[in-house]
Write a protein that holds these residues in place. Structure first.
Motif, PDB file in Angstrom:
ATOM      1  N   GLU A 177       0.744  -0.866  -0.149  1.00 50.62           N
ATOM      2  CA  GLU A 177      -0.104  -0.214   0.103  1.00 50.62           C
ATOM      3  C   GLU A 177       0.827   1.363  -0.138  1.00 50.62           C
ATOM      4  O   GLU A 177       1.489   1.662   0.946  1.00 50.62           O
ATOM      5  CB  GLU A 177      -1.111   0.050   1.206  1.00 50.62           C
ATOM      6  N   PRO A 219       0.123   5.148  -1.883  1.00 48.82           N
ATOM      7  CA  PRO A 219      -0.378   5.814  -3.009  1.00 48.82           C
ATOM      8  C   PRO A 219       0.847   6.579  -3.592  1.00 48.82           C
ATOM      9  O   PRO A 219       1.971   6.831  -2.924  1.00 48.82           O
ATOM     10  CB  PRO A 219      -0.792   7.178  -2.174  1.00 48.82           C
ATOM     11  N   ASP A 220       1.056   6.308  -4.745  1.00 44.43           N
ATOM     12  CA  ASP A 220       1.302   7.060  -6.165  1.00 44.43           C
ATOM     13  C   ASP A 220       2.852   6.890  -5.985  1.00 44.43           C
ATOM     14  O   ASP A 220       3.394   7.891  -5.900  1.00 44.43           O
ATOM     15  CB  ASP A 220       1.114   9.583  -5.661  1.00 44.43           C
ATOM     16  N   LYS A 242       6.352   5.082  -7.370  1.00 41.34           N
ATOM     17  CA  LYS A 242       7.142   6.056  -8.922  1.00 41.34           C
ATOM     18  C   LYS A 242       8.495   4.669  -8.467  1.00 41.34           C
ATOM     19  O   LYS A 242       8.642   5.146  -7.377  1.00 41.34           O
ATOM     20  CB  LYS A 242       7.263   7.341  -9.151  1.00 41.34           C
ATOM     21  N   ALA A 245       7.656   8.054  -3.190  1.00 42.98           N
ATOM     22  CA  ALA A 245       6.318   8.216  -2.828  1.00 42.98           C
ATOM     23  C   ALA A 245       6.449   9.954  -2.481  1.00 42.98           C
ATOM     24  O   ALA A 245       7.428   9.409  -1.109  1.00 42.98           O
ATOM     25  CB  ALA A 245       5.435   7.160  -3.460  1.00 42.98           C
ATOM     26  N   THR A 286      -1.053  -3.007 -10.572  1.00 43.72           N
ATOM     27  CA  THR A 286      -0.496  -1.718  -9.861  1.00 43.72           C
ATOM     28  C   THR A 286      -1.681  -1.044 -10.574  1.00 43.72           C
ATOM     29  O   THR A 286      -1.984  -0.431 -11.415  1.00 43.72           O
ATOM     30  CB  THR A 286       0.830  -0.750 -10.866  1.00 43.72           C
ATOM     31  N   THR A 287      -1.494   0.090  -8.813  1.00 40.35           N
ATOM     32  CA  THR A 287      -2.596   0.758  -9.458  1.00 40.35           C
ATOM     33  C   THR A 287      -2.820   2.230  -8.616  1.00 40.35           C
ATOM     34  O   THR A 287      -1.101   2.120  -8.393  1.00 40.35           O
ATOM     35  CB  THR A 287      -4.480   0.136  -7.864  1.00 40.35           C
ATOM     36  N   SER A 288      -3.483   3.381  -8.132  1.00 35.56           N
ATOM     37  CA  SER A 288      -2.766   4.984  -7.892  1.00 35.56           C
ATOM     38  C   SER A 288      -3.145   4.620  -7.015  1.00 35.56           C
ATOM     39  O   SER A 288      -2.131   5.563  -5.608  1.00 35.56           O
ATOM     40  CB  SER A 288      -3.889   6.017  -8.317  1.00 35.56           C
ATOM     41  N   ARG A 289      -3.325   3.559  -5.890  1.00 36.15           N
ATOM     42  CA  ARG A 289      -3.183   3.950  -4.813  1.00 36.15           C
ATOM     43  C   ARG A 289      -2.220   2.384  -3.752  1.00 36.15           C
ATOM     44  O   ARG A 289      -2.196   2.447  -2.709  1.00 36.15           O
ATOM     45  CB  ARG A 289      -4.596   3.055  -4.036  1.00 36.15           C
ATOM     46  N   SER A 290      -2.376   1.073  -4.649  1.00 31.52           N
ATOM     47  CA  SER A 290      -1.384  -0.125  -4.125  1.00 31.52           C
ATOM     48  C   SER A 290      -0.340  -0.473  -5.201  1.00 31.52           C
ATOM     49  O   SER A 290      -1.315  -0.823  -6.437  1.00 31.52           O
ATOM     50  CB  SER A 290      -2.378  -0.754  -3.357  1.00 31.52           C
ATOM     51  N   ILE A 291       0.521  -1.621  -5.165  1.00 28.45           N
ATOM     52  CA  ILE A 291       0.539  -2.458  -6.130  1.00 28.45           C
ATOM     53  C   ILE A 291       0.700  -3.920  -5.456  1.00 28.45           C
ATOM     54  O   ILE A 291       0.795  -4.362  -4.527  1.00 28.45           O
ATOM     55  CB  ILE A 291       2.080  -2.213  -5.482  1.00 28.45           C
TER      56      ILE A 291
END
Length: 190
Positions: free
Chosen positions: A21, A23-24, A26, A44, A70-75
């Motif tokens: 968890e 968010p965002d 990189k 992040a 991968t989502t914007s909130r978690s991997i």
């Protein structure tokens, strides 16, 4: 110095779900090794804070059949186990688990429930629901709820809604019993 993101995990006999968890995130990097090594790193936040997770998994894994989402909130990592068997824990280290590592109860399935889908194995045994005194059946389901008729403003009835409800409540409790039709068969004489 890097920080640890929150990590949740769940398992099946053949795979693991490992959710980081963050968010965002990189510059996400993941390294899986067949002997059970799991390494994650990313940056992040506005300050590009580095995050790392380095785990020695309980047993061997199949790197080729493992996947990432991968989502914007978690991997989310779907890690394929080398052998189809349940692990007693996620990591080799015994004792107190790392504070950033939690069980993912949304994905968790117990070993004895793995082969059943939720809701399909509802065995009620020999329960007779008609004997549970749950209202007496469909005929008197709404017997204690009076029927209300709404009178519109254009109706010129002298009765008010309250009088109608009162009359219907009284009639609901004093309903006549249904008459038994006479039999067309001749009576048997003893």
């Amino acid at each position: 110095m890097s920080r640890h993101p929150a990590v949740k995990w769940a398992q099946r006999s053949d795979k693991l779900f490992i959710t980081v968890e963050l968010p965002d995130a990189k510059n996400v990097k993941l390294k899986l090794e067949p002997e059970g090594k799991f390494f994650f790193s990313a940056i992040a936040g506005a300050d590009n804070v580095p995050y790392e997770v380095d785990l020695d998994l309980f047993d061997k894994i199949n790197v080729d059949e493992s996947k990432t989402s991968t989502t914007s909130r978690s991997i989310v990592y779907l890690v394929k186990k080398a052998e189809d068997k349940w692990w007693s824990r996620l990591i080799k280290q015994e004792g107190v688990r790392p504070v950033f590592l939690k069980v993912d109860w949304d994905k968790w399935v117990d070993e004895d429930e793995e082969d059943t889908k939720p809701g399909t194995d509802m065995d009620f045994g020999d329960i007779d629901f008609s004997k549970l005194n749950m209202g007496g059946g469909p005929s008197d389901f709404d017997a204690d709820v009076p029927e209300v008729h709404i009178v519109s403003a254009g109706d010129n009835d002298s009765d008010t809604e309250e009088e109608e409800v009162k009359e219907e409540e009284d009639s609901a409790h004093n309903e006549p019993k249904a008459a038994v039709p006479p039999s067309t068969e001749p009576e048997a004489k003893a």
